[in-house]
Design a protein around this motif. Structure first.
Motif, short mmCIF file in Angstrom:
data_model
loop_
_atom_site.label_atom_id
_atom_site.label_comp_id
_atom_site.label_asym_id
_atom_site.label_seq_id
_atom_site.Cartn_x
_atom_site.Cartn_y
_atom_site.Cartn_z
N GLU A 1 0.93 -1.16 -0.02
CA GLU A 1 0.20 -0.04 0.19
C GLU A 1 0.91 1.31 -0.09
O GLU A 1 0.65 2.29 -0.61
CB GLU A 1 -1.06 0.00 1.33
CG GLU A 1 -2.16 -0.85 1.06
CD GLU A 1 -3.31 -0.62 0.16
OE1 GLU A 1 -3.00 0.62 -0.40
OE2 GLU A 1 -4.21 -1.15 0.44
N VAL A 2 1.68 1.49 0.96
CA VAL A 2 2.59 2.44 1.03
C VAL A 2 3.28 2.67 -0.19
O VAL A 2 3.62 3.73 -0.57
CB VAL A 2 3.22 2.62 2.45
CG1 VAL A 2 4.54 1.76 2.44
CG2 VAL A 2 3.67 4.03 2.78
N VAL A 3 4.08 1.63 -0.69
CA VAL A 3 5.19 1.64 -1.68
C VAL A 3 4.20 2.14 -2.95
O VAL A 3 4.64 2.85 -3.80
CB VAL A 3 5.73 0.28 -1.93
CG1 VAL A 3 6.57 0.36 -3.36
CG2 VAL A 3 7.02 -0.04 -0.82
N GLU A 4 3.10 1.40 -3.35
CA GLU A 4 2.27 1.76 -4.43
C GLU A 4 1.73 3.42 -4.29
O GLU A 4 1.68 3.98 -5.44
CB GLU A 4 1.18 1.07 -4.66
CG GLU A 4 1.52 -0.58 -4.88
CD GLU A 4 0.31 -1.51 -5.16
OE1 GLU A 4 -0.57 -0.93 -4.77
OE2 GLU A 4 0.65 -2.42 -5.25
N ALA A 5 1.71 3.70 -3.13
CA ALA A 5 1.23 5.13 -3.23
C ALA A 5 2.25 6.10 -3.43
O ALA A 5 2.11 7.06 -4.11
CB ALA A 5 0.52 5.56 -1.65
N ALA A 6 3.42 5.85 -2.62
CA ALA A 6 4.81 6.51 -3.15
C ALA A 6 5.11 6.47 -4.60
O ALA A 6 5.39 7.61 -5.04
CB ALA A 6 5.97 5.97 -2.37
N ASP A 7 4.87 5.29 -5.27
CA ASP A 7 5.07 5.22 -6.68
C ASP A 7 4.09 6.08 -7.37
O ASP A 7 4.38 6.78 -8.55
CB ASP A 7 4.97 3.83 -7.03
CG ASP A 7 6.09 2.93 -6.71
OD1 ASP A 7 7.06 3.54 -6.41
OD2 ASP A 7 6.02 1.75 -6.78
#
Length: 261
Positions: free
Chosen positions: A246-252
């Motif tokens: 969730e957090v990595v995809e949001a940052a991406d």
């Protein structure tokens, strides 16, 4: 020479006025003239004159009963414009708001400002404890997941120049040596995200991932945070995976909006 002297005096007046405004943002809601003089190092008469000028300009206001000073709402349009026009804020606001809604946790985006991080926006999910974080608030880089991501864009020597050792301890879990921080940063490089477990405040943990711009430089970071009782069981072992994604995809998503490939 006279012009230069005048310019120097004018610049000094501006610097003093800004120091007064920053003193009023020091954490206490209202301050006396003597408090502001102590915080800024100015004489009481100088602080009083500057406050009177700033009051006329609607930058500060004085309580008519207590005679204490606070920042005026006249500063709000300037602050709101600065935040809303920042490219990271424009790219991240909706993404981070959706992240908080999906996970039920707190979600933040922040950038580095010198030796601290500064939040651009903060949203609270249904399971997040009440947060007093606001846009413009700062936190230490070494004691937060979001700060570790921002530091991962710097080399080891630059980190040492930026943050003199020993690093400030906020809890018994805070990293206070650069060799410890180096190991954490290496982990961010390998995994693509950072973990913070009660290093800034007891009972609070977070996951964070870096945001890159079109050049590939790390310019911001996104974090998920919550109470240890809620989040700790989900950041260990295999259970960490869904929240990490969730957090990595949001940052991406924010990175892509900024032009990163």
């Amino acid at each position: 020479m006279a012009t230069r002297a005048t310019d120097a005096g004018t610049n000094q007046s501006v610097e003093r006025a800004v120091s007064v405004l920053r003193a009023l943002d020091s954490g206490r809601a209202e301050l006396r003239v003597s408090d502001i003089a102590d915080l800024t190092g100015l004489g009481p008469s100088t602080a009083s004159r500057l406050l009177s000028t700033l009051e006329r300009l609607d930058m500060v206001e004085r309580d008519p009963v207590s005679n204490l000073y606070r920042l005026s709402l006249g500063t709000l349009p300037l602050a709101a414009t600065a935040v809303n026009r920042h490219p990271v804020h424009r790219a991240a606001r909706t993404v981070v708001q959706d992240l908080a809604a999906r996970t039920g946790l707190g979600a933040n985006v922040a950038v580095r400002r010198g030796h601290v991080l500064m939040f651009l926006c903060n949203f609270e999910g249904s399971r997040a404890p009440r947060s007093y974080t606001q846009a413009g608030h700062t936190m230490p880089l070494h004691a937060t997941g979001i700060g570790k991501c921002l530091l991962s864009g710097l080399g080891a020597e630059e980190r040492r120049r930026l943050l003199p050792e020993p690093l400030e301890a906020h809890t018994r879990f805070t990293l206070t040596r650069h060799d410890q921080l180096d190991a954490e940063i290496a982990g961010v490089h390998r995994a693509g995200y950072a973990v913070e477990s009660e290093e800034r405040a007891l009972g609070r943990v977070s996951l964070a991932a870096p945001v890159r711009d079109a050049s590939g430089a790390i310019v911001a970071a996104v974090s998920l945070w919550g109470a240890a009782s809620v989040l700790d069981t989900r950041v260990d072992g295999d259970a960490r995976g869904p929240l990490v994604r969730e957090v990595v995809e949001a940052a991406d998503a924010v990175s892509q909006a900024l032009g990163a490939v």
